[in-house]
Design a protein around this motif. Structure first.
Motif, PDB file in Angstrom:
ATOM      1  N   HIS A 127      10.628   4.600   2.611  1.00 17.44           N
ATOM      2  CA  HIS A 127       9.782   4.268   3.766  1.00 17.44           C
ATOM      3  C   HIS A 127       9.215   2.856   3.675  1.00 17.44           C
ATOM      4  CE1 HIS A 127      10.007   8.319   5.378  1.00 17.44           C
ATOM      5  NE2 HIS A 127       9.813   8.756   4.142  1.00 17.44           N
ATOM      6  N   GLY A 128       9.814   2.030   2.866  1.00 16.87           N
ATOM      7  CA  GLY A 128       9.410   0.633   2.765  1.00 16.87           C
ATOM      8  C   GLY A 128      10.509  -0.167   2.104  1.00 16.87           C
ATOM      9  N   VAL A 129      10.645  -1.439   2.484  1.00 15.33           N
ATOM     10  CA  VAL A 129      11.641  -2.312   1.870  1.00 15.33           C
ATOM     11  C   VAL A 129      11.105  -3.741   1.891  1.00 15.33           C
ATOM     12  CG1 VAL A 129      12.871  -2.661   4.067  1.00 15.33           C
ATOM     13  CG2 VAL A 129      14.060  -3.068   1.889  1.00 15.33           C
ATOM     14  N   ILE A 130      11.387  -4.470   0.827  1.00 15.00           N
ATOM     15  CA  ILE A 130      11.056  -5.899   0.757  1.00 15.00           C
ATOM     16  C   ILE A 130      12.351  -6.663   1.004  1.00 15.00           C
ATOM     17  CG2 ILE A 130      10.159  -7.767  -0.684  1.00 15.00           C
ATOM     18  CD1 ILE A 130       8.655  -5.607  -2.293  1.00 15.00           C
ATOM     19  N   TYR A 131      12.459  -7.270   2.179  1.00 16.29           N
ATOM     20  CA  TYR A 131      13.674  -8.025   2.513  1.00 16.29           C
ATOM     21  C   TYR A 131      13.411  -9.479   2.159  1.00 16.29           C
ATOM     22  CZ  TYR A 131      18.093  -8.945   4.785  1.00 16.29           C
ATOM     23  OH  TYR A 131      19.400  -9.289   5.018  1.00 16.29           O
ATOM     24  N   HIS A 161       1.735  -5.473  -5.915  1.00 12.65           N
ATOM     25  CA  HIS A 161       0.907  -5.144  -4.760  1.00 12.65           C
ATOM     26  C   HIS A 161       1.756  -4.993  -3.492  1.00 12.65           C
ATOM     27  CE1 HIS A 161      -2.809  -5.353  -6.928  1.00 12.65           C
ATOM     28  NE2 HIS A 161      -2.609  -6.600  -7.305  1.00 12.65           N
ATOM     29  N   LEU A 162       2.852  -5.752  -3.361  1.00 15.87           N
ATOM     30  CA  LEU A 162       3.735  -5.578  -2.208  1.00 15.87           C
ATOM     31  C   LEU A 162       4.380  -4.197  -2.239  1.00 15.87           C
ATOM     32  CD1 LEU A 162       5.573  -9.026  -1.895  1.00 15.87           C
ATOM     33  CD2 LEU A 162       3.520  -8.244  -0.720  1.00 15.87           C
ATOM     34  N   VAL A 163       4.846  -3.795  -3.419  1.00 14.86           N
ATOM     35  CA  VAL A 163       5.484  -2.484  -3.544  1.00 14.86           C
ATOM     36  C   VAL A 163       4.489  -1.364  -3.244  1.00 14.86           C
ATOM     37  CG1 VAL A 163       6.570  -0.866  -5.157  1.00 14.86           C
ATOM     38  CG2 VAL A 163       7.249  -3.279  -5.161  1.00 14.86           C
ATOM     39  N   MET A 164       3.270  -1.512  -3.750  1.00 15.23           N
ATOM     40  CA  MET A 164       2.287  -0.447  -3.601  1.00 15.23           C
ATOM     41  C   MET A 164       1.793  -0.289  -2.165  1.00 15.23           C
ATOM     42  SD  MET A 164       2.246   1.036  -6.424  1.00 15.23           S
ATOM     43  CE  MET A 164       0.904   2.179  -6.100  1.00 15.23           C
ATOM     44  N   VAL A 165       2.009  -1.309  -1.322  1.00 15.42           N
ATOM     45  CA  VAL A 165       1.611  -1.157   0.081  1.00 15.42           C
ATOM     46  C   VAL A 165       2.301   0.052   0.691  1.00 15.42           C
ATOM     47  CG1 VAL A 165       1.728  -2.207   2.372  1.00 15.42           C
ATOM     48  CG2 VAL A 165       1.094  -3.601   0.414  1.00 15.42           C
TER      49      VAL A 165
END
Length: 432
Positions: free
Chosen positions: A202-206, A338-342
């Motif tokens: 439910h989340g991805v860092i592109y 912190h980006l992942v934990m969002v």
């Protein structure tokens, strides 16, 4: 025969190969080559086939197991015989090969006979062929278990890729149906991988490199969610980029709202105690199903008002988050944490992937170390690879030679023309 398995490899002379038929021995050599390729991809532990191969190895070790290869004459029949010539028990003649598919899956024709005289006659026929056949057990073992030195580096590399990404090959995603947004091949591949990550976490860092068209990827997600699925989509961007996003969304005729970071942080639904709060979101916060955040590295600090607003927005009904950023790490490994934990939301979010604690993983990687020499970013690979898409310009140039955007622009020429693109290390005003 009781207590003594026999395997007879039946292949030999054949009728004249008219009408383009191939010689059996050539077909056998081809089959051996194909089996060798499957073996090389299957025998590296921890392989999916390692347990089965170990069982076969143990079985072949038994003196009671004999294997011979018959070459005297072409023989195509398949028979499973039980008993001895003196004590025939059962004879099964069938079209089924001695394979999982032949024995359990395919539609085969077979006839079984339990009459001792008939069975004994079939066993006598088999014994005659057995005496004419040659030993093949050592050759079979050499085929299944070759010297590891025979494996070429490319096969080892492919085996490693299969272990890492085999699940993605086994479970293809349904088509996204994106057509309003034109994507270059490298963008399409990145988008599809990001879809898979988003579907799982439910989340991805592109985080593709600067100038590679991350905006188009964000638009593709908006098309899939808003236009194809009928969900509400929201874009959060620095104030300077809001107009650009609105123009791109309008040009693609997509339904989505765009707000700045500061607007998000002062929305009355997300910051009820903000001194200058007002209604910025057009819809109730739980009606959104896709959140696209441009310059996503702005969420690297949990102490900002927009970080807290994003956390509140992602609460309640489940939403999918796409973070677009060329620089997921600015000051240290904690930025990425912190980006992942969002979207991870809790420390054991990746326990199913073997990561018992996200925080402990970052500490082991050296997130608290001041000396860069003490960092061990390889520790983070399983997590980073599982939640992000990251390909630099060199990777795209090497793997997509001559790649251009759908309108014919060259990514490198575009970067030179525009100079420093958004996300190329500069800081954007996140306000209104």
């Amino acid at each position: 025969m009781p207590g003594r398995p026999y395997l007879l490899e039946n292949l030999g002379a054949a009728p004249d190969p008219g009408l383009g038929a191939d010689f059996p021995l050539r077909r056998f050599d081809l089959a051996l080559n194909l089996l060798a390729e499957e073996r090389d991809l299957a025998r590296f532990p921890p392989s999916r086939a390692a347990r089965q191969l170990a069982a076969i190895d143990h079985w072949l070790d038994q003196p009671s197991v004999q294997v011979r290869r018959y070459l005297a004459q072409f023989l195509h029949g398949k028979a499973y015989l039980f008993g001895t010539v003196e004590d025939g028990r059962a004879a099964l003649v069938t079209s089924a090969n001695l394979t999982g598919a032949g024995l359990f899956a395919n539609l085969e024709l077979g006839l079984v006979h339990y009459d001792p005289p008939v069975v004994s006659e079939a066993l006598g026929w088999f014994e005659l062929l057995w005496r004419q056949a040659t030993e093949y057990k050592d050759d079979l073992r050499a085929l299944l278990f070759p010297d590891p030195g025979l494996v070429d580096p490319e096969t080892v590399y492919l085996r490693a890729l299969l272990e890492l990404y085999g699940e993605e090959l086994d479970t293809p995603l349904p088509p996204a149906g994106v057509s309003a947004v034109a994507l270059a091949p490298f963008q399409r591949d990145g988008f599809e991988r990001a879809r898979r990550i988003l579907g799982r976490h439910h989340g991805v860092i592109y985080a593709d490199g600067v100038g590679t068209g991350k905006t188009e990827v964000g638009l593709a997600f908006i098309e899939e969610y808003a236009l194809r699925r009928g969900h509400h989509a929201l874009v959060v961007a620095p104030a300077q980029l809001v107009a650009n996003w609105e123009e791109r969304i309008s040009r693609a005729r997509l339904p989505a709202q765009v707000v700045s970071y500061q607007q998000l942080a002062s929305d009355e639904q997300l910051a009820p105690d903000a001194p200058h709060r007002r209604r910025h979101l057009h819809n109730a916060r739980d009606s959104y199903r896709l959140i696209v955040v441009d310059e996503g590295h702005a969420l690297r600090s949990p102490d900002t008002t927009w970080h807290r607003a994003i956390e509140r927005l992602l609460g309640g009904e489940r939403k999918d988050l796409v973070l677009l950023t060329a620089t997921p790490i600015n000051n240290g490994l904690w930025d990425l944490y912190h980006l992942v934990m969002v979207f991870a939301r809790h420390d054991r979010a990746f326990a199913a992937d073997g990561i018992a604690s996200v925080r402990d993983l970052f500490i082991r990687a050296g997130a608290n170390e001041r000396d860069p020499e003490n960092l061990d970013p390889d520790v983070l690979f399983p997590l980073a690879d599982g939640v992000s898409v990251r390909r630099d310009r060199r990777f795209i140039e090497d793997n997509y030679p001559g790649a251009t955007f759908p309108d014919g622009r060259d990514p490198e020429a575009l970067r030179v023309m525009l100079g420093r693109l958004p996300g190329d290390g500069e800081t954007h005003d996140l306000g209104t």
